[in-house]
Enzyme design. Structure first.
Site: not given
Ligand code: VGL
Ligand code: ZN
Length: 205
Positions: A21, A63, A65, A71, A82, A107, A114, A147, A151
């Site tokens: 990420d 990530d 989304h 989330s 984000h 993901k 989540e 982070a 993750c």
């Protein structure tokens, strides 16, 4: 003398690298900017370079989304919006080394779920990280990125549970630290679960 010098540990033939990420929204100034998150880029690039030179797999997670992800705060979640699919914030940092024909896994694509771990993240053909690692005969996964306390932590724990050896590249990770010591606690959790720690300085090529 030189013959006695110990070689830096190199990744073995059954090793792969997962770059977690390293997306604009997790960098300083991003929607969910991780403090000093940009400092992972140079060590991450050093690791990527070592793995590519050794012709070892480099997997990139992101990530990714939908805009109505559960989330997000407007939906009762903990995070500002984000890494929304196809936005600048969801793109990999332009300073990150991206291999030719990179293996990219997304993901958090299901709005209702989540998904911190990249273990079941999918490429565009629908293959998961778990399936690709198995197909490539990988047994040892090196991991870094953002982070540490979300993750990276959850990916490492899933890998360990599945029986992989896991080495965390500590200088290539930074934490969100919602609570001040979350990053350190995450490292301790990974160590307790069997992860090894090293820096990219010690990663031989
Ligand atoms: C992550 C917070 C929210 C991560 C993803 O990839 O570490 N953290 N979504
Ligand atoms: Zn997210």
């Amino acid at each position: 003398m030189a013959a006695e010098m110990k070689k830096s540990p190199s990744p073995e033939t059954d090793s792969a690298l997962i770059v977690v990420d390293v997306e604009n929204d997790f960098l300083p100034g991003g929607a969910l900017g991780v403090r000093a998150g940009d400092q992972v880029i140079a060590p991450m690039n050093r690791a990527i370079d070592v793995f590519l030179k050794e012709k070892l797999p480099v997997l990139y997670s992101r990530d990714w989304h939908p805009r109505d992800h559960s989330s997000f705060q407007q939906n009762g979640g903990p995070w500002p919006p984000h890494c929304v699919q196809d936005t600048e914030g969801a793109r990999f940092s332009s300073d990150l080394s991206i291999s030719k024909n990179p293996l990219v896994f997304s993901k958090g694509t299901n709005a209702a779920q989540e998904e911190y771990s990249a273990f079941h993240a999918r490429d565009t053909a629908g293959n998961t990280v778990s399936e690709v690692l198995e197909r490539l005969g990988v047994r040892h996964v090196f991991i870094g990125g953002l982070a540490t306390d979300y993750c990276v932590l959850n990916t490492a724990l899933d890998l360990l549970k599945a029986g992989y050896r896991v080495t965390v590249l500590t200088d290539a990770c930074r934490a969100v630290n919602v609570a001040p010591h979350d990053g350190e606690k995450a490292l301790e959790k990974m160590i307790a679960a069997g992860a090894m720690m090293m820096t990219t300085q010690d990663l031989g090529g």
